[in-house]
Write an enzyme that holds these catalytic residues in place. Structure first.
Site, PDB file in Angstrom:
ATOM      1  N   ARG A   1       0.833  -1.202   0.000  1.00  0.00           N
ATOM      2  CA  ARG A   1       0.000   0.000   0.000  1.00  0.00           C
ATOM      3  C   ARG A   1       0.871   1.256   0.000  1.00  0.00           C
ATOM      4  O   ARG A   1       2.073   1.197   0.204  1.00  0.00           O
ATOM      5  CB  ARG A   1      -0.920   0.001   1.221  1.00  0.00           C
TER       6      ARG A   1
ATOM      7  N   GLU B   1      -5.382   4.194  14.097  1.00  0.00           N
ATOM      8  CA  GLU B   1      -6.281   3.235  14.747  1.00  0.00           C
ATOM      9  C   GLU B   1      -6.942   3.769  16.006  1.00  0.00           C
ATOM     10  O   GLU B   1      -7.898   3.168  16.500  1.00  0.00           O
ATOM     11  CB  GLU B   1      -5.541   1.929  15.059  1.00  0.00           C
TER      12      GLU B   1
ATOM     13  N   ASP C   1      -1.981  -7.299  15.093  1.00  0.00           N
ATOM     14  CA  ASP C   1      -1.417  -5.948  15.192  1.00  0.00           C
ATOM     15  C   ASP C   1      -1.421  -5.431  16.628  1.00  0.00           C
ATOM     16  O   ASP C   1      -0.588  -4.599  16.999  1.00  0.00           O
ATOM     17  CB  ASP C   1      -2.205  -4.966  14.320  1.00  0.00           C
TER      18      ASP C   1
ATOM     19  N   TYR D   1      -0.699   4.067  10.800  1.00  0.00           N
ATOM     20  CA  TYR D   1      -1.024   3.051  11.801  1.00  0.00           C
ATOM     21  C   TYR D   1       0.221   2.817  12.652  1.00  0.00           C
ATOM     22  O   TYR D   1       1.316   2.644  12.119  1.00  0.00           O
ATOM     23  CB  TYR D   1      -1.429   1.728  11.138  1.00  0.00           C
TER      24      TYR D   1
ATOM     25  N   HIS E   1      -0.172   0.994  16.255  1.00  0.00           N
ATOM     26  CA  HIS E   1      -0.402  -0.191  17.088  1.00  0.00           C
ATOM     27  C   HIS E   1       0.687  -0.319  18.154  1.00  0.00           C
ATOM     28  O   HIS E   1       1.318  -1.374  18.326  1.00  0.00           O
ATOM     29  CB  HIS E   1      -0.478  -1.455  16.222  1.00  0.00           C
TER      30      HIS E   1
ATOM     31  N   LYS F   1       1.877   1.807   7.333  1.00  0.00           N
ATOM     32  CA  LYS F   1       2.245   0.973   8.473  1.00  0.00           C
ATOM     33  C   LYS F   1       3.229   1.681   9.385  1.00  0.00           C
ATOM     34  O   LYS F   1       3.879   2.648   9.010  1.00  0.00           O
ATOM     35  CB  LYS F   1       2.832  -0.354   7.994  1.00  0.00           C
TER      36      LYS F   1
END
Length: 370
Positions: A15, A118, A270, A94, A96, A75
């Site tokens: 992505r 998130e 995740d 993101y 996490h 990510k």
């Protein structure tokens, strides 16, 4: 503002953080966007697509990080990126954090402003930047699980939808949120016998009304899960506590209740995973076997379908990216409480309580200038 879009370097992460359409909106508002060469190629966007809307292409990831006031990616940064992140730089992606102490400590040390997709959370507790990827991951979880039930993949050799005269597979979905709902929907559409669990009775009532009739609802408890496992072929773990570490709903001792060749798909990996025997895997090496049970715990499931995933993600993130660029992160967060909840770390301070609690770190409430 100067915005940087680096190429993702996590294993098989295809992505990209911004599409040409998103870049065009930023450029139109007077911002400068630098995109790393070939960053969008695996999602179907060539460098020429970006330059056509006003982006500038830089050859290396180091140059993108060096020039940008804000990094927009998909990510969490991995170890080679840690040293590239500058003090005061906004990183919007993101993260996490609760599943990764090393990352958390690296971002604290960097002095950056870390805004996590998130944990952006609206007043109704919906997660607008997690939802589109949860939809993709939920649908893919069933697709992957069906494949892993095949004998050459290590499964028990069972067709998820069965055929006339032969019973279909039984699928247990743990968690009735977005991931679980999408997983159950696809499993039901493939003809499986599906059970979906949750601890919220209102949610179970809603799912009972909207999902197909071959989906049954069940209150989530240790006893009920143990009762289901002996006849379950595929378990999809989709439990989420926003920003916090996921509880283990299936422990190692529970694996002996399952038949050899059964499959566990841990979409919650995740955030640490909801199976005790889970550890993160990659698209290039996605599975392993524990006590005869096939485990799939790829931490970036949507990365396998980057065209769909990138469009779905950037449709959701663009309004927030524009707000951050137009107003600066502090004013944007002051104007939007949902975005403010996305701020996890600010200049060495942990500003998201669940992350601080997981690692025993000092929590500092986010203070925004007037």
């Amino acid at each position: 503002m100067i915005i940087g879009v680096p190429k993702e370097i996590k294993n098989n992460e295809n992505r990209v953080g911004m599409t040409p359409a998103g870049v065009a909106e930023l450029v139109k508002r007077g911002h400068t966007v630098y995109v790393q060469a070939t960053a969008g190629c695996n999602s179907g966007f060539a460098d020429d697509d970006y330059t056509a809307v006003g982006a500038q292409i830089l050859p290396s990831i180091e140059e993108v990080y060096a020039v940008a006031d804000m990094i927009v990616k998909v990510k969490e940064p991995i170890a080679p990126e840690y040293k590239l992140i500058k003090k005061g730089q906004v990183v919007f992606t993101y993260f996490h954090f609760a599943a990764d102490r090393e990352l958390t400590e690296a971002m604290i040390e960097s002095g950056a402003i870390c805004i996590a997709y998130e944990t952006v959370e609206k007043e109704d507790h919906s997660l607008p930047l997690l939802t589109p990827m949860s939809e993709v991951a939920g649908r893919m979880a069933t697709q992957v699980g069906a494949r892993l039930l095949e004998k050459p993949q290590g499964g028990k050799g069972k067709l998820i939808g069965g055929v006339p005269g032969v019973q279909p597979a039984r699928v247990l979905v743990l968690g009735g949120g977005t991931v679980g709902t999408q997983a159950a929907l696809i499993a039901a559409g493939m003809g499986a016998e599906v059970v979906i669990t949750d601890i919220s009775l209102p949610r179970l009532r809603h799912l009972s009304e909207v999902l197909p009739k071959n989906v049954k609802t069940l209150y989530s408890s240790d006893h009920n899960i143990r009762t289901e496992l002996p006849t379950t072929d595929l378990v999809i773990g989709s439990v989420l506590i926003p920003g916090d570490k996921t509880p283990h709903l299936i422990t190692q001792d529970m694996l002996k209740l399952m038949q050899p060749g059964s499959v566990l798909v841990d979409v919650a990996i995740d955030q640490g995973g909801c199976f005790e025997t889970s550890h993160p895997t990659t698209h290039s090496d996605p599975t392993y076997v524990v006590d005869g049970i096939v485990h799939y715990a790829v931490a970036n499931i949507p990365g396998a379908v980057p065209f769909t995933s990138t469009l779905a993600l950037t449709n959701a993130t663009l309004p927030y990216t524009l707000a951050l660029a137009n107003k600066g992160w502090e004013q944007a967060c002051k104007d939007d409480p949902a975005l403010a909840l996305g701020v996890n770390i600010v200049k060495g301070k942990v500003t998201y309580k669940a992350v601080a609690d997981v690692f025993g770190l000092k929590y500092k409430k986010l203070g925004l200038k007037s």
